[in-house]
Design a protein around this motif. Structure first.
Motif, PDB file in Angstrom:
ATOM      1  N   PRO A  61      10.942 -19.364 -10.560  1.00 56.72           N
ATOM      2  CA  PRO A  61      10.042 -18.714  -9.597  1.00 56.72           C
ATOM      3  C   PRO A  61      10.535 -18.889  -8.151  1.00 56.72           C
ATOM      4  CG  PRO A  61       8.768 -19.911 -11.242  1.00 56.72           C
ATOM      5  CD  PRO A  61      10.207 -20.258 -11.486  1.00 56.72           C
ATOM      6  N   ARG A  64      13.418 -16.498  -7.601  1.00 57.57           N
ATOM      7  CA  ARG A  64      12.909 -15.136  -7.399  1.00 57.57           C
ATOM      8  C   ARG A  64      12.400 -14.956  -5.972  1.00 57.57           C
ATOM      9  NH1 ARG A  64      12.308 -12.602 -12.392  1.00 57.57           N
ATOM     10  NH2 ARG A  64      11.978 -13.979 -14.174  1.00 57.57           N
ATOM     11  N   GLU A  65      11.723 -15.997  -5.476  1.00 55.75           N
ATOM     12  CA  GLU A  65      11.077 -15.906  -4.168  1.00 55.75           C
ATOM     13  C   GLU A  65      12.079 -15.993  -3.020  1.00 55.75           C
ATOM     14  OE1 GLU A  65       7.720 -18.393  -1.665  1.00 55.75           O
ATOM     15  OE2 GLU A  65       7.830 -18.689  -3.842  1.00 55.75           O
ATOM     16  N   ASP A  71      15.584 -12.073  -8.658  1.00 52.85           N
ATOM     17  CA  ASP A  71      14.958 -11.624  -9.909  1.00 52.85           C
ATOM     18  C   ASP A  71      15.995 -11.481 -11.017  1.00 52.85           C
ATOM     19  OD1 ASP A  71      12.259 -11.510  -9.323  1.00 52.85           O
ATOM     20  OD2 ASP A  71      12.390  -9.499  -8.465  1.00 52.85           O
TER      21      ASP A  71
END
Length: 188
Positions: A61, A64-65, A71
């Motif tokens: 996560p 991704r951020e 992603d």
């Protein structure tokens, strides 16, 4: 309480080294049968699942951020986990005396070494560049907490009680039970 806060990359690299040590020991036993290779293989699976679940809960996560193209990167890593997990599921059904035990273990080692190289040479430097030291340290604490919830390490001095015994009912495989224990799935 004066223990040094590790950032997430240090925590995960330490895991990688511990797994590599177990792999190296297993490689000295290839072809052997008996309790030690089976116990050690189970220990490897437990460590890998703990590590994977912690990465999936917190590392990916964050990737991704924060990481450009994160992603795609996270999806790639998760696909590699899934592939290794299939190999672990095959491995847990085998005994060191079975024809497929060592080839399956060698396949797992190849998959994991590739994954480790990927992370350490590519993903981790990109994450370090994209996050503040504080963010990385906070992630490190979360990953360590996630791993503590995980099943305890097997105890080699008690080979007649595989690590699984206490935690595991029949039916689901070792990988699933460890994963559930860590992620809290199935807890009321």
């Amino acid at each position: 309480m004066g223990e040094q806060q590790q950032d997430v990359i240090e925590v995960l690299v330490t895991d990688h080294r511990e797994v590599e040590e177990m792999f190296t020991e297993l490689e000295t036993m290839v072809g052997a049968i008996g309790e030690r290779p089976k116990t050690l293989a189970e220990q490897v699976v437990i460590e890998l699942v703990r590590h994977s679940v912690a990465e999936e809960q917190f590392l990916y996560p964050a990737v991704r951020e924060h990481v450009p193209g994160g992603d795609e990167e996270a999806e790639h890593e998760i696909a590699e986990h899934a592939e290794a997990e299939e190999t672990m599921k095959r491995l847990e059904a085998l005994e060191p005396g079975d024809n497929d035990f060592w080839p399956t273990l060698e396949e797992l080692m190849r998959q994991i070494r590739h994954h480790i190289q990927d992370e350490e040479n590519d993903l981790f430097p990109r994450l370090r560049a994209a996050c503040t030291p504080e963010q990385l340290t906070e992630l490190g604490a979360k990953v360590q907490r996630a791993k503590k919830v995980a099943p305890t390490r097997p105890h080699p001095s008690a080979p007649d009680t595989p690590p699984a015994n206490k935690l595991l009912g029949p039916g689901t495989g070792l990988v699933d039970r460890i994963r559930d224990a860590i992620s809290g799935r199935g807890r009321s």
